[in-house]
Design a protein around this motif. Structure first.
Motif, PDB file in Angstrom:
ATOM      1  N   VAL A 152       0.839  -1.207   0.000  1.00  0.00           N
ATOM      2  CA  VAL A 152       0.000   0.000   0.000  1.00  0.00           C
ATOM      3  C   VAL A 152       0.875   1.258   0.000  1.00  0.00           C
ATOM      4  CG1 VAL A 152      -1.641   1.343   1.391  1.00  0.00           C
ATOM      5  CG2 VAL A 152      -2.019  -1.102   1.031  1.00  0.00           C
ATOM      6  N   ILE A 153       1.903   1.274   0.828  1.00  0.00           N
ATOM      7  CA  ILE A 153       2.809   2.427   0.878  1.00  0.00           C
ATOM      8  C   ILE A 153       3.471   2.640  -0.484  1.00  0.00           C
ATOM      9  CG2 ILE A 153       4.962   3.288   1.864  1.00  0.00           C
ATOM     10  CD1 ILE A 153       4.110   1.946   4.496  1.00  0.00           C
ATOM     11  N   LEU A 154       3.927   1.566  -1.113  1.00  0.00           N
ATOM     12  CA  LEU A 154       4.551   1.652  -2.427  1.00  0.00           C
ATOM     13  C   LEU A 154       3.594   2.243  -3.463  1.00  0.00           C
ATOM     14  CD1 LEU A 154       6.858   1.001  -4.441  1.00  0.00           C
ATOM     15  CD2 LEU A 154       5.759  -1.228  -4.727  1.00  0.00           C
ATOM     16  N   VAL A 155       2.362   1.755  -3.489  1.00  0.00           N
ATOM     17  CA  VAL A 155       1.372   2.244  -4.462  1.00  0.00           C
ATOM     18  C   VAL A 155       1.076   3.724  -4.220  1.00  0.00           C
ATOM     19  CG1 VAL A 155      -1.048   2.029  -5.179  1.00  0.00           C
ATOM     20  CG2 VAL A 155       0.361  -0.015  -4.926  1.00  0.00           C
ATOM     21  N   VAL A 156       0.914   4.103  -2.962  1.00  0.00           N
ATOM     22  CA  VAL A 156       0.642   5.512  -2.645  1.00  0.00           C
ATOM     23  C   VAL A 156       1.804   6.395  -3.104  1.00  0.00           C
ATOM     24  CG1 VAL A 156       0.366   7.170  -0.736  1.00  0.00           C
ATOM     25  CG2 VAL A 156      -0.942   5.039  -0.752  1.00  0.00           C
ATOM     26  N   TYR A 157       3.035   5.982  -2.842  1.00  0.00           N
ATOM     27  CA  TYR A 157       4.200   6.777  -3.258  1.00  0.00           C
ATOM     28  C   TYR A 157       4.286   6.898  -4.777  1.00  0.00           C
ATOM     29  CZ  TYR A 157       6.095   6.677   1.506  1.00  0.00           C
ATOM     30  OH  TYR A 157       6.299   6.838   2.849  1.00  0.00           O
ATOM     31  N   LEU A 158       4.010   5.810  -5.475  1.00  0.00           N
ATOM     32  CA  LEU A 158       4.052   5.863  -6.940  1.00  0.00           C
ATOM     33  C   LEU A 158       2.965   6.783  -7.501  1.00  0.00           C
ATOM     34  CD1 LEU A 158       4.849   2.161  -7.895  1.00  0.00           C
ATOM     35  CD2 LEU A 158       6.373   4.145  -8.005  1.00  0.00           C
ATOM     36  N   LEU A 159       1.774   6.727  -6.925  1.00  0.00           N
ATOM     37  CA  LEU A 159       0.700   7.617  -7.375  1.00  0.00           C
ATOM     38  C   LEU A 159       1.034   9.087  -7.105  1.00  0.00           C
ATOM     39  CD1 LEU A 159      -2.488   5.618  -6.314  1.00  0.00           C
ATOM     40  CD2 LEU A 159      -1.629   6.004  -8.639  1.00  0.00           C
ATOM     41  N   LEU A 160       1.622   9.351  -5.945  1.00  0.00           N
ATOM     42  CA  LEU A 160       2.038  10.721  -5.636  1.00  0.00           C
ATOM     43  C   LEU A 160       3.127  11.204  -6.609  1.00  0.00           C
ATOM     44  CD1 LEU A 160       2.095  10.648  -1.728  1.00  0.00           C
ATOM     45  CD2 LEU A 160       0.574  12.002  -3.190  1.00  0.00           C
ATOM     46  N   ALA A 161       4.058  10.329  -6.944  1.00  0.00           N
ATOM     47  CA  ALA A 161       5.113  10.692  -7.889  1.00  0.00           C
ATOM     48  C   ALA A 161       4.528  11.006  -9.266  1.00  0.00           C
ATOM     49  CB  ALA A 161       6.139   9.564  -7.991  1.00  0.00           C
ATOM     50  N   LEU A 162       3.576  10.197  -9.723  1.00  0.00           N
ATOM     51  CA  LEU A 162       2.933  10.454 -11.021  1.00  0.00           C
ATOM     52  C   LEU A 162       2.154  11.770 -11.002  1.00  0.00           C
ATOM     53  CD1 LEU A 162       1.651   6.890 -11.930  1.00  0.00           C
ATOM     54  CD2 LEU A 162       3.458   8.196 -13.079  1.00  0.00           C
ATOM     55  N   PHE A 163       1.445  12.039  -9.899  1.00  0.00           N
ATOM     56  CA  PHE A 163       0.706  13.296  -9.783  1.00  0.00           C
ATOM     57  C   PHE A 163       1.653  14.492  -9.840  1.00  0.00           C
ATOM     58  CE2 PHE A 163      -0.737  16.743  -7.025  1.00  0.00           C
ATOM     59  CZ  PHE A 163      -1.880  17.128  -7.704  1.00  0.00           C
ATOM     60  N   CYS A 164       2.743  14.418  -9.099  1.00  0.00           N
ATOM     61  CA  CYS A 164       3.713  15.527  -9.085  1.00  0.00           C
ATOM     62  C   CYS A 164       4.332  15.754 -10.464  1.00  0.00           C
ATOM     63  CB  CYS A 164       4.809  15.266  -8.050  1.00  0.00           C
ATOM     64  SG  CYS A 164       4.222  15.378  -6.351  1.00  0.00           S
ATOM     65  N   ALA A 165       4.670  14.682 -11.134  1.00  0.00           N
ATOM     66  CA  ALA A 165       5.257  14.808 -12.476  1.00  0.00           C
ATOM     67  C   ALA A 165       4.251  15.423 -13.448  1.00  0.00           C
ATOM     68  CB  ALA A 165       5.710  13.438 -12.979  1.00  0.00           C
ATOM     69  N   ALA A 166       2.994  15.010 -13.374  1.00  0.00           N
ATOM     70  CA  ALA A 166       1.971  15.568 -14.258  1.00  0.00           C
ATOM     71  C   ALA A 166       1.734  17.042 -13.949  1.00  0.00           C
ATOM     72  CB  ALA A 166       0.667  14.781 -14.113  1.00  0.00           C
ATOM     73  N   PHE A 167       1.732  17.397 -12.672  1.00  0.00           N
ATOM     74  CA  PHE A 167       1.518  18.791 -12.286  1.00  0.00           C
ATOM     75  C   PHE A 167       2.686  19.670 -12.736  1.00  0.00           C
ATOM     76  CE2 PHE A 167       1.262  22.253  -9.072  1.00  0.00           C
ATOM     77  CZ  PHE A 167       0.016  22.728  -9.443  1.00  0.00           C
ATOM     78  N   ALA A 168       3.910  19.186 -12.586  1.00  0.00           N
ATOM     79  CA  ALA A 168       5.086  19.936 -13.035  1.00  0.00           C
ATOM     80  C   ALA A 168       5.048  20.136 -14.548  1.00  0.00           C
ATOM     81  CB  ALA A 168       6.366  19.203 -12.626  1.00  0.00           C
ATOM     82  N   ARG A 169       4.648  19.117 -15.261  1.00  0.00           N
ATOM     83  CA  ARG A 169       4.545  19.235 -16.725  1.00  0.00           C
ATOM     84  C   ARG A 169       3.505  20.280 -17.121  1.00  0.00           C
ATOM     85  NH1 ARG A 169       4.366  14.510 -21.187  1.00  0.00           N
ATOM     86  NH2 ARG A 169       3.645  15.811 -22.881  1.00  0.00           N
ATOM     87  N   LYS A 170       2.385  20.315 -16.403  1.00  0.00           N
ATOM     88  CA  LYS A 170       1.337  21.303 -16.671  1.00  0.00           C
ATOM     89  C   LYS A 170       1.857  22.719 -16.420  1.00  0.00           C
ATOM     90  CE  LYS A 170      -3.298  22.715 -15.157  1.00  0.00           C
ATOM     91  NZ  LYS A 170      -2.998  24.109 -15.242  1.00  0.00           N
ATOM     92  N   ILE A 171       2.587  22.901 -15.332  1.00  0.00           N
ATOM     93  CA  ILE A 171       3.151  24.218 -15.023  1.00  0.00           C
ATOM     94  C   ILE A 171       4.095  24.670 -16.129  1.00  0.00           C
ATOM     95  CG2 ILE A 171       4.741  25.430 -13.474  1.00  0.00           C
ATOM     96  CD1 ILE A 171       3.481  23.880 -11.165  1.00  0.00           C
TER      97      ILE A 171
END
Length: 127
Positions: free
Chosen positions: A83-102
């Motif tokens: 569960v911790i691994l999945v949460v961290y991976l989802l957070l990493a994908l969200f951050c990368a997508a948000f940075a790309r949008k910026i």
């Protein structure tokens, strides 16, 4: 003397035009310098805040991970890790997508300078 009078007015007009062009170029170069300084300061501020956020976020995640592992060590050890691994991976994908949008939505650097050059171009061609 008549020959001198004929050549002087055009020569003085050329000098005035040349002086005006140099003054315009000087002001545009100064504007580029100001905008470049502002962009540099903005990027440095963003970099420092981003690094601070990453450091404190990393420390928080380490402590959270350790706490979860201690709480579930006897009963749900592997499930908690997954569960911790999945949460961290989802957070990493969200951050990368948000940075790309910026980056994609960022304004063009030197917008003010480009606008001034366009005004100059329109002014020159409207006469």
């Amino acid at each position: 003397m008549t020959e001198n009078n004929r050549t002087s007015p055009p020569l003085s007009s050329v000098r005035k035009i040349g002086k005006s062009v140099l003054e315009i170029a000087k002001s545009r170069i100064e504007l580029i310098g100001i905008e470049l300084t502002q962009e540099k300061e903005r990027l440095l501020e963003i970099a420092l805040l981003s690094l601070s956020a990453m450091l404190f976020g990393f420390l928080g995640l380490v402590v959270l991970t350790a706490l979860i592992m201690v709480l579930f060590w006897e009963t749900w050890r592997w499930q908690a890790m997954i569960v911790i691994l999945v949460v961290y991976l989802l957070l990493a994908l969200f951050c990368a997508a948000f940075a790309r949008k910026i980056l994609r939505d960022a304004p063009l650097p030197f917008e003010g300078t480009i606008a001034e050059f366009e005004k100059d171009y329109i002014t020159l061609h409207s006469d």
